[in-house]
Design a protein around this motif. Structure first.
Motif, PDB file in Angstrom:
ATOM      1  N   ASP A  24     -12.733   5.081  -7.892  1.00  0.00           N
ATOM      2  CA  ASP A  24     -13.596   3.891  -8.698  1.00  0.00           C
ATOM      3  C   ASP A  24     -13.073   2.555  -8.628  1.00  0.00           C
ATOM      4  OD1 ASP A  24     -11.062   4.147  -9.618  1.00  0.00           O
ATOM      5  OD2 ASP A  24     -11.667   5.164 -11.703  1.00  0.00           O
ATOM      6  N   SER A  25     -12.817   2.100  -7.322  1.00  0.00           N
ATOM      7  CA  SER A  25     -12.473   0.972  -6.735  1.00  0.00           C
ATOM      8  C   SER A  25     -12.498   0.697  -5.503  1.00  0.00           C
ATOM      9  CB  SER A  25     -11.091   0.457  -7.186  1.00  0.00           C
ATOM     10  OG  SER A  25     -10.071   1.135  -6.807  1.00  0.00           O
ATOM     11  N   VAL A  26     -12.786  -0.367  -5.140  1.00  0.00           N
ATOM     12  CA  VAL A  26     -12.752  -1.120  -3.533  1.00  0.00           C
ATOM     13  C   VAL A  26     -11.905  -2.256  -3.283  1.00  0.00           C
ATOM     14  CG1 VAL A  26     -14.174  -1.849  -1.748  1.00  0.00           C
ATOM     15  CG2 VAL A  26     -15.199  -0.193  -3.339  1.00  0.00           C
ATOM     16  N   ILE A  27     -11.199  -2.295  -2.398  1.00  0.00           N
ATOM     17  CA  ILE A  27     -10.241  -3.170  -2.019  1.00  0.00           C
ATOM     18  C   ILE A  27     -10.765  -3.729  -0.529  1.00  0.00           C
ATOM     19  CG2 ILE A  27      -7.939  -3.797  -1.583  1.00  0.00           C
ATOM     20  CD1 ILE A  27      -7.359  -2.154  -4.192  1.00  0.00           C
ATOM     21  N   HIS A  28     -10.900  -4.919  -0.216  1.00  0.00           N
ATOM     22  CA  HIS A  28     -10.880  -5.462   0.951  1.00  0.00           C
ATOM     23  C   HIS A  28      -9.597  -6.293   1.208  1.00  0.00           C
ATOM     24  CE1 HIS A  28     -15.780  -5.676   0.788  1.00  0.00           C
ATOM     25  NE2 HIS A  28     -15.216  -4.335   1.040  1.00  0.00           N
ATOM     26  N   ALA A  29      -9.162  -6.184   2.458  1.00  0.00           N
ATOM     27  CA  ALA A  29      -7.845  -6.760   3.004  1.00  0.00           C
ATOM     28  C   ALA A  29      -8.106  -6.972   4.553  1.00  0.00           C
ATOM     29  CB  ALA A  29      -6.680  -5.922   2.759  1.00  0.00           C
ATOM     30  N   GLN A  30      -7.498  -8.213   5.131  1.00  0.00           N
ATOM     31  CA  GLN A  30      -7.659  -8.544   6.454  1.00  0.00           C
ATOM     32  C   GLN A  30      -6.687  -7.465   7.166  1.00  0.00           C
ATOM     33  OE1 GLN A  30      -8.557 -11.617   8.006  1.00  0.00           O
ATOM     34  NE2 GLN A  30     -10.270 -11.675   6.383  1.00  0.00           N
ATOM     35  N   CYS A  31      -5.545  -7.152   6.394  1.00  0.00           N
ATOM     36  CA  CYS A  31      -4.560  -6.573   7.066  1.00  0.00           C
ATOM     37  C   CYS A  31      -4.118  -5.217   6.239  1.00  0.00           C
ATOM     38  CB  CYS A  31      -3.420  -7.482   7.702  1.00  0.00           C
ATOM     39  SG  CYS A  31      -2.028  -6.490   8.146  1.00  0.00           S
ATOM     40  N   VAL A  32      -3.850  -4.159   6.907  1.00  0.00           N
ATOM     41  CA  VAL A  32      -3.521  -3.201   6.024  1.00  0.00           C
ATOM     42  C   VAL A  32      -2.120  -2.340   6.454  1.00  0.00           C
ATOM     43  CG1 VAL A  32      -4.157  -0.710   5.158  1.00  0.00           C
ATOM     44  CG2 VAL A  32      -5.943  -2.354   5.480  1.00  0.00           C
ATOM     45  N   ILE A  33      -1.339  -2.042   5.758  1.00  0.00           N
ATOM     46  CA  ILE A  33       0.008  -1.279   5.935  1.00  0.00           C
ATOM     47  C   ILE A  33      -0.103   0.001   5.383  1.00  0.00           C
ATOM     48  CG2 ILE A  33       2.486  -1.264   5.921  1.00  0.00           C
ATOM     49  CD1 ILE A  33       2.433  -4.271   5.681  1.00  0.00           C
ATOM     50  N   LEU A  34      -0.272   0.909   6.409  1.00  0.00           N
ATOM     51  CA  LEU A  34      -0.197   2.255   5.738  1.00  0.00           C
ATOM     52  C   LEU A  34       1.148   3.107   5.655  1.00  0.00           C
ATOM     53  CD1 LEU A  34      -3.314   3.998   7.770  1.00  0.00           C
ATOM     54  CD2 LEU A  34      -3.024   3.052   5.489  1.00  0.00           C
ATOM     55  N   ALA A  35       1.641   3.255   4.371  1.00  0.00           N
ATOM     56  CA  ALA A  35       2.996   3.782   4.075  1.00  0.00           C
ATOM     57  C   ALA A  35       2.905   5.004   3.299  1.00  0.00           C
ATOM     58  CB  ALA A  35       3.873   2.774   3.383  1.00  0.00           C
ATOM     59  N   GLU A  36       1.953   5.846   3.616  1.00  0.00           N
ATOM     60  CA  GLU A  36       1.317   6.745   2.851  1.00  0.00           C
ATOM     61  C   GLU A  36       2.264   8.160   2.629  1.00  0.00           C
ATOM     62  OE1 GLU A  36      -2.241   8.626   4.210  1.00  0.00           O
ATOM     63  OE2 GLU A  36      -2.129   7.365   6.000  1.00  0.00           O
ATOM     64  N   GLY A  37       3.520   8.010   3.602  1.00  0.00           N
ATOM     65  CA  GLY A  37       4.354   9.215   3.760  1.00  0.00           C
ATOM     66  C   GLY A  37       3.754  10.130   4.370  1.00  0.00           C
ATOM     67  N   VAL A  38       4.687  11.314   4.576  1.00  0.00           N
ATOM     68  CA  VAL A  38       4.175  12.444   5.365  1.00  0.00           C
ATOM     69  C   VAL A  38       2.643  12.964   5.524  1.00  0.00           C
ATOM     70  CG1 VAL A  38       4.682  14.348   3.897  1.00  0.00           C
ATOM     71  CG2 VAL A  38       5.343  14.489   6.188  1.00  0.00           C
ATOM     72  N   GLU A  39       1.934  12.682   4.573  1.00  0.00           N
ATOM     73  CA  GLU A  39       0.602  13.311   4.622  1.00  0.00           C
ATOM     74  C   GLU A  39      -0.023  12.542   5.806  1.00  0.00           C
ATOM     75  OE1 GLU A  39      -0.479  12.199   0.406  1.00  0.00           O
ATOM     76  OE2 GLU A  39      -2.417  12.227   1.261  1.00  0.00           O
ATOM     77  N   SER A  40       0.179  11.169   5.975  1.00  0.00           N
ATOM     78  CA  SER A  40      -0.445  10.066   6.807  1.00  0.00           C
ATOM     79  C   SER A  40      -2.075  10.791   7.169  1.00  0.00           C
ATOM     80  CB  SER A  40       0.470  10.488   8.304  1.00  0.00           C
ATOM     81  OG  SER A  40       0.291   9.230   9.057  1.00  0.00           O
ATOM     82  N   ARG A  41      -2.649  10.772   6.101  1.00  0.00           N
ATOM     83  CA  ARG A  41      -4.194  11.156   6.216  1.00  0.00           C
ATOM     84  C   ARG A  41      -5.107  10.104   6.522  1.00  0.00           C
ATOM     85  NH1 ARG A  41      -9.050  11.724   3.919  1.00  0.00           N
ATOM     86  NH2 ARG A  41      -8.302  10.446   2.224  1.00  0.00           N
ATOM     87  N   LEU A  42      -4.835   8.846   6.026  1.00  0.00           N
ATOM     88  CA  LEU A  42      -5.830   7.613   5.991  1.00  0.00           C
ATOM     89  C   LEU A  42      -5.583   7.196   7.500  1.00  0.00           C
ATOM     90  CD1 LEU A  42      -4.874   5.861   2.705  1.00  0.00           C
ATOM     91  CD2 LEU A  42      -6.847   7.310   3.233  1.00  0.00           C
ATOM     92  N   ALA A  43      -4.497   7.341   8.167  1.00  0.00           N
ATOM     93  CA  ALA A  43      -4.373   7.027   9.568  1.00  0.00           C
ATOM     94  C   ALA A  43      -5.258   7.432  10.378  1.00  0.00           C
ATOM     95  CB  ALA A  43      -2.944   7.292   9.872  1.00  0.00           C
TER      96      ALA A  43
END
Ligand SMILES: Cc1cc2nc3c(=O)[nH]c(=O)nc-3n(C[C@H](O)[C@H](O)[C@H](O)COP(=O)(O)OP(=O)(O)OC[C@H]3O[C@@H](n4cnc5c(N)ncnc54)[C@H](O)[C@@H]3O)c2cc1C
Ligand code: SF4
Ligand code: SF4
Lengths: 65, 386
Positions: free
Chosen positions: B137-156
């Motif tokens: 239910d939300s959208v975020i725009h960013a110039q730079c993204v740091i993926l620190a999502e833990g072991v699942e590492s799915r967004l990567a």
């Protein structure tokens, strides 16, 4: 076909980490996209709590629970 | 749905993401720190052991986090031979929930916005104009993204990385807190052997008073449905009969090589999401803190006239590779050999250690003695370490 036992799932994402085709999504709860799943069984093997089971002969979509 | 705008979006509010957000915000950027959990640090999926060195140059260890100071390390071989060595470096078992709450407060004080209870389901490129991160239910725009999502590492995986772990490179873990008078104060105990934890080990870390964190990891290849939980329950029943057990949780530990490259366009991978881990000890907190710090710092520095210059993010990987990255490569090589250690070998190591008075010997000389009987194994190790 993989099904989740919601009671046993601890939402630790270990299954997501090993799925080779990105068929598992952990959001508010765990869902498995039966369209993507290739039935390799890796997730069920590594789930530390045994919350995932391979079920044979389920109709498409039954694994989405 | 109106998108919220940030310079840098950090996804995942574990130790890695929190520190990344702190340094990115400290560098003057508009930063958000997003986590799926309603509040930081809970539940804890961790043994909570960390060396003082692991905090060095990232965060200051607060005395109120310390639950126990680790003075002894104890190794129990498969047949029960016990080797005790004084801990050669300063180490602690910390209250990770409290630590993460305090660190999140620091990140917010530096100007980062903490967005809790929000699970990001996809990250996509906006064709040259940064990235779009979507939750239900939300959208975020960013110039730079740091993926620190833990072991699942799915967004990567949305962004072209292949982060799915092979069963040889993951430990499937179960863990609990116990209260029992048999817990040894100031001690970390490791139990080895294929019966207790195939391809891994059981650990008992004192956590103040008569309590301890007890857990075990099983190598993915050797794991079968629900095995870690069953083995953990068996272990507690055997060693700590009648113990009060709480906080039974599970988790996965990446035990492979760190992901290369660490940067794609304006996106950086860090912590467990980048499979950063000491592959022998399974310790990842120090790596998560350190990679978070350099990722956040480099991300903030990459902004020129309000725009992220992705070509400036590369120094993150260089800094990682030359410090902990190298260490991990070594630990991974050792792990690869250790996986093949038969129980009798581990018993040999323990036996020669007790015979030769472990206090006066280094762990290395213990291993050299044990390898003496198995030259082929030694060759394998040497080849891998080169
Ligand atoms: C059983 C066990 C015992 C361990 N014991 C130790 C130990 O004693 N010492 C040690 O040093 N290390 C230990 N580790 C390893 C250590 O816990 C990790 O290395 C460390 O937590 C990594 O930090 P991180 O910030 O990279 O990831 P995490 O701590 O996993 O944080 C990731 C965060 O991202 C959030 N997240 C993930 N995906 C999304 C999304 N799509 N949207 C929003 N939020 C998201 C999660 O909710 C989570 O809060 C242990 C691990 C396990 C499993
Ligand atoms: S590995 Fe098991 S407990 Fe963990 S999220 Fe997957 S199904 Fe749930
Ligand atoms: S069976 Fe294999 S493909 Fe299907 S969800 Fe599990 S890991 Fe993914």
């Amino acid at each position: 076909m993989i099904v989740v036992d919601k009671q046993s799932c601890d939402q630790c994402a270990t299954c997501v980490a090993v799925c080779p085709v990105d068929a598992i999504l952990l959001d508010e709860r765990l869902t498995i996209d039966s369209g993507k799943c290739i039935g390799c069984g890796r997730c069920a093997r590594v789930c530390p709590f045994g919350a995932l089971s391979e079920v044979c002969g389920q109709p498409a979509g039954a694994g989405k629970e | 749905m109106a998108a919220r705008q940030f310079d840098i979006a950090v996804i995942g509010g574990g130790p890695c993401g929190i520190v990344a957000a702190t340094y990115a915000a400290g560098g003057g950027r508009k930063v958000c720190l997003i986590d799926r959990k309603p509040s930081p640090g809970h539940p804890v999926r961790c043994g909570e052991a960390i060396g003082l060195k692991g905090f060095a140059s990232t965060v200051e260890l607060k005395p109120e986090w310390i639950q126990s100071k680790i003075s002894y390390m104890k190794l129990v071989s498969p047949s029960g031979i016990t080797v005790t060595v004084p801990n050669s470096y300063e180490g602690y078992v910390v209250d990770r929930e409290r630590m993460e709450k305090d660190l999140t407060t620091d990140a917010v004080a530096r100007g980062a916005e903490f967005i809790a209870d929000t699970s990001i389901v996809s990250v996509s490129s906006r064709n040259g104009d940064g990235y779009e991160c979507r939750s239900r239910d939300s959208v975020i725009h960013a110039q730079c993204v740091i993926l620190a999502e833990g072991v699942e590492s799915r967004l990567a995986r949305n962004l072209g990385w292949s982060t799915s772990l092979s069963l040889r490179d993951i430990h499937s873990c179960a863990f609990a807190r116990i209260a029992h008078d048999g817990v040894e104060p100031g001690t970390c105990v490791f139990y080895l052997g294929v019966k207790r934890a195939p391809g891994g080990y059981v650990w008992v870390f004192h956590r103040g008073g008569n309590t301890a964190n007890v857990g075990l990891g099983v190598l993915g290849e050797s794991c079968q449905k629900g095995m870690p939980r069953t083995l953990l329950e068996d272990f507690i029943r055997e060693k700590f009969p009648g113990a009060r057990v709480s906080d039974l949780h599970c988790g996965g530990v990446p035990m492979g090589r760190w992901i290369r490259p660490l940067v794609r366009g304006g996106v950086m991978l860090a912590g467990d999401a980048a499979h950063m881990m000491n592959c022998v000890s399974g310790a990842g907190i120090a790596y998560a803190l350190y990679s978070g710090k350099i990722a956040g710092t480099v991300a903030a520095q990459s902004f020129v006239n309000g725009k992220c210059r992705p070509e400036m993010l590369g120094s993150y990987q260089d800094q990682w590779a030359s410090f902990y990255g190298k260490q991990q490569d070594r630990s991974h090589a050792i792990k690869e050999v250790m996986v093949g250690f038969p129980d009798v070998f581990l018993d040999d190591v323990a036996r020669s250690a007790t015979k030769n008075c472990a206090r006066k010997m280094s762990i290395l000389s213990i291993f050299v003695k044990a390898f003496y009987k198995r030259p082929l194994l030694l060759l394998k190790v040497v080849r891998l370490l080169r």
